[in-house]
Design a protein around this motif. Structure first.
Motif, mmCIF file in Angstrom:
data_model
loop_
_atom_site.group_PDB
_atom_site.id
_atom_site.type_symbol
_atom_site.label_atom_id
_atom_site.label_comp_id
_atom_site.label_asym_id
_atom_site.label_seq_id
_atom_site.Cartn_x
_atom_site.Cartn_y
_atom_site.Cartn_z
ATOM 1 N N ARG A 115 3.912 8.257 3.067
ATOM 2 C CA ARG A 115 2.911 8.634 2.036
ATOM 3 C C ARG A 115 1.627 8.300 2.285
ATOM 4 N NH1 ARG A 115 5.382 5.717 -3.482
ATOM 5 N NH2 ARG A 115 7.403 7.065 -3.679
ATOM 6 N N LEU A 116 1.194 7.316 2.797
ATOM 7 C CA LEU A 116 -0.297 6.988 3.339
ATOM 8 C C LEU A 116 -0.854 7.820 4.294
ATOM 9 C CD1 LEU A 116 0.146 2.898 3.688
ATOM 10 C CD2 LEU A 116 -1.178 4.190 1.834
ATOM 11 N N MET A 117 0.030 8.412 5.273
ATOM 12 C CA MET A 117 -0.430 9.414 6.287
ATOM 13 C C MET A 117 -0.731 10.583 5.643
ATOM 14 S SD MET A 117 -0.495 7.754 8.689
ATOM 15 C CE MET A 117 0.103 7.438 10.520
ATOM 16 N N GLN A 118 -0.087 11.013 4.281
ATOM 17 C CA GLN A 118 -0.547 12.096 3.584
ATOM 18 C C GLN A 118 -1.779 12.029 2.754
ATOM 19 O OE1 GLN A 118 3.293 12.863 1.860
ATOM 20 N NE2 GLN A 118 4.333 13.761 3.713
ATOM 21 N N ARG A 119 -1.881 10.774 2.323
ATOM 22 C CA ARG A 119 -3.088 10.589 1.396
ATOM 23 C C ARG A 119 -4.412 10.963 1.765
ATOM 24 N NH1 ARG A 119 -3.116 4.902 -1.870
ATOM 25 N NH2 ARG A 119 -4.046 4.214 0.106
ATOM 26 N N GLY A 120 -4.638 10.493 2.943
ATOM 27 C CA GLY A 120 -6.134 10.845 3.557
ATOM 28 C C GLY A 120 -7.346 10.258 3.020
ATOM 29 N N ARG A 121 -7.058 8.980 2.600
ATOM 30 C CA ARG A 121 -8.341 8.237 1.894
ATOM 31 C C ARG A 121 -9.127 7.722 3.255
ATOM 32 N NH1 ARG A 121 -6.793 3.342 -1.917
ATOM 33 N NH2 ARG A 121 -6.998 2.152 -0.154
ATOM 34 N N GLY A 122 -10.406 7.473 2.852
ATOM 35 C CA GLY A 122 -11.359 7.011 3.989
ATOM 36 C C GLY A 122 -10.586 5.751 5.007
ATOM 37 N N ASP A 123 -9.927 4.948 4.402
ATOM 38 C CA ASP A 123 -9.580 3.841 5.222
ATOM 39 C C ASP A 123 -7.876 3.841 5.407
ATOM 40 O OD1 ASP A 123 -8.610 3.623 2.547
ATOM 41 O OD2 ASP A 123 -8.924 1.252 2.335
ATOM 42 N N ASP A 124 -7.582 5.162 5.476
ATOM 43 C CA ASP A 124 -6.121 5.438 5.820
ATOM 44 C C ASP A 124 -5.852 5.862 7.279
ATOM 45 O OD1 ASP A 124 -5.052 4.909 3.336
ATOM 46 O OD2 ASP A 124 -5.016 6.847 2.636
ATOM 47 N N PRO B 108 0.901 -1.176 0.150
ATOM 48 C CA PRO B 108 0.027 0.020 -0.112
ATOM 49 C C PRO B 108 0.971 1.370 0.116
ATOM 50 C CG PRO B 108 -0.421 -1.215 1.736
ATOM 51 C CD PRO B 108 0.657 -2.099 1.087
ATOM 52 N N GLY B 109 0.490 2.153 -0.937
ATOM 53 C CA GLY B 109 1.280 3.550 -0.814
ATOM 54 C C GLY B 109 2.300 3.467 -1.891
ATOM 55 N N ALA B 110 2.696 2.210 -2.583
ATOM 56 C CA ALA B 110 3.711 2.309 -3.665
ATOM 57 C C ALA B 110 3.660 3.144 -4.768
ATOM 58 C CB ALA B 110 3.957 0.639 -4.038
ATOM 59 N N GLY B 111 2.249 3.692 -4.968
ATOM 60 C CA GLY B 111 1.923 4.426 -6.111
ATOM 61 C C GLY B 111 1.253 3.764 -7.395
ATOM 62 N N LYS B 112 0.909 2.531 -6.904
ATOM 63 C CA LYS B 112 0.107 1.766 -7.869
ATOM 64 C C LYS B 112 -0.965 2.384 -8.515
ATOM 65 C CE LYS B 112 -1.015 -1.782 -5.394
ATOM 66 N NZ LYS B 112 -0.465 -1.490 -3.984
ATOM 67 N N GLY B 113 -1.761 3.312 -7.897
ATOM 68 C CA GLY B 113 -2.791 3.953 -8.488
ATOM 69 C C GLY B 113 -2.404 5.006 -9.440
ATOM 70 N N THR B 114 -1.347 5.820 -8.978
ATOM 71 C CA THR B 114 -0.870 6.729 -10.044
ATOM 72 C C THR B 114 -0.301 6.204 -11.256
ATOM 73 O OG1 THR B 114 -0.161 8.014 -7.797
ATOM 74 C CG2 THR B 114 0.809 8.926 -9.798
ATOM 75 N N GLN B 115 0.404 5.324 -11.022
ATOM 76 C CA GLN B 115 1.248 4.761 -12.318
ATOM 77 C C GLN B 115 0.269 3.877 -12.875
ATOM 78 O OE1 GLN B 115 4.032 5.580 -12.875
ATOM 79 N NE2 GLN B 115 4.859 6.822 -10.956
ATOM 80 N N SER B 116 -0.941 3.220 -12.328
ATOM 81 C CA SER B 116 -1.670 2.684 -13.387
ATOM 82 C C SER B 116 -2.272 3.393 -14.301
ATOM 83 C CB SER B 116 -2.649 2.008 -12.276
ATOM 84 O OG SER B 116 -2.430 0.974 -11.630
ATOM 85 N N ALA B 117 -2.919 4.619 -13.612
ATOM 86 C CA ALA B 117 -3.471 5.597 -14.831
ATOM 87 C C ALA B 117 -2.594 6.144 -15.771
ATOM 88 C CB ALA B 117 -3.769 6.893 -13.920
ATOM 89 N N ARG B 118 -1.095 6.193 -15.429
ATOM 90 C CA ARG B 118 -0.301 6.700 -16.703
ATOM 91 C C ARG B 118 -0.065 5.518 -17.695
ATOM 92 N NH1 ARG B 118 4.309 10.530 -14.610
ATOM 93 N NH2 ARG B 118 3.136 11.876 -13.399
ATOM 94 N N LEU B 119 -0.025 4.303 -17.125
ATOM 95 C CA LEU B 119 0.391 3.259 -17.901
ATOM 96 C C LEU B 119 -0.641 2.792 -18.597
ATOM 97 C CD1 LEU B 119 2.983 1.432 -18.112
ATOM 98 C CD2 LEU B 119 1.998 -0.135 -16.459
ATOM 99 N N THR B 120 -1.817 2.776 -18.292
ATOM 100 C CA THR B 120 -3.005 2.356 -18.880
ATOM 101 C C THR B 120 -3.281 3.288 -20.115
ATOM 102 O OG1 THR B 120 -4.477 3.351 -17.365
ATOM 103 C CG2 THR B 120 -4.301 0.890 -17.297
#
Ligand code: AMP
Length: 194
Positions: free
Chosen positions: A123-132, A9-21
């Motif tokens: 990174r996760l502490m800064q993200r602030g998603r509901g389950d963070d 969690p927090g490795a940047g999968k979401g950000t990089q997925s958007a770019r890669l797709t």
């Protein structure tokens, strides 16, 4: 081309997925996004999984395998897709292998986004998603280490694993990702991907 993104969690999968797709013009299959949508829409699956997401526990394999199977049957997934947040257990990885073999479209590669743990927590502490929440974050790490990290060996043995250092800035990480997927695409084109 079918690809898997693997990383804590927090490795940047979401950000990089958007770019890669975008780069590869393939759909982004994020199981986390699918589950959050199901919860929001209060579907039967959504009602069942809500407590797992809230506590940072993994949803049971049969549920997630069914959710992904349904998604994979959509026509846009035919040319390929990027799995983000799936598989997360050996059972899921085996189910995916079997399903993709039956479709005749095995994985082209598994990309491991590697980041040191201290950086991830920050990174996760800064993200602030509901389950963070701190407790949920801790549980998600535990689950990653116990259940998902063994997949590195599973895919390594199958010669599918490509590790990218994901501790730098997003642009730099994406540059490295492009090198990996361009090479995979080339191998496929020259027919020596097996
Ligand atoms: P993510 O957005 O990928 O971090 O996922 C958020 C949450 O959804 C996780 O903490 C799990 O509760 C659940 N989840 C997402 N993908 C899976 C999966 N492949 N297997 C089990 N649970 C999952």
């Amino acid at each position: 081309m079918r690809l898997v993104f693997l990383g804590p969690p927090g490795a940047g999968k979401g950000t990089q997925s958007a770019r890669l797709t975008g780069y590869l013009s393939i759909p982004h299959l994020s199981t986390g996004d699918m589950l959050r949508k199901a919860i929001e829409e209060q579907t039967p699956v959504g009602r069942m999984v809500a407590e797992y997401l809230d506590s940072g526990r993994l949803v049971p394999d049969p549920v997630i395998i069914q959710v992904v199977g349904n998604r994979l049957r959509q026509p846009d997934c035919k040319p390929g897709c990027l799995f983000d947040g799936f598989p997360r257990t050996l059972g899921q990885a085996q189910a995916l292998d079997e399903y993709l073999a039956s479709l005749g479209t095995p994985l082209a590669g598994v990309i491991h986004l590697d980041v040191p743990e201290e950086k991830l927590v920050k990174r996760l502490m800064q993200r602030g998603r509901g389950d963070d929440h701190p407790e949920t974050i801790r549980r998600r790490f535990e689950q990653y280490k116990a259940l998902t990290a063994p997949l590195l060996e599973y895919y390594g043995q199958r010669k599918l694993l490509h590790t990218v250092d994901a501790s730098s800035l997003p642009d730099e990480v994406f540059k490295q990702l492009k090198v990996v997927v361009d090479r995979l695409a080339q191998e496929r084109a020259s027919g020596d991907a097996s």
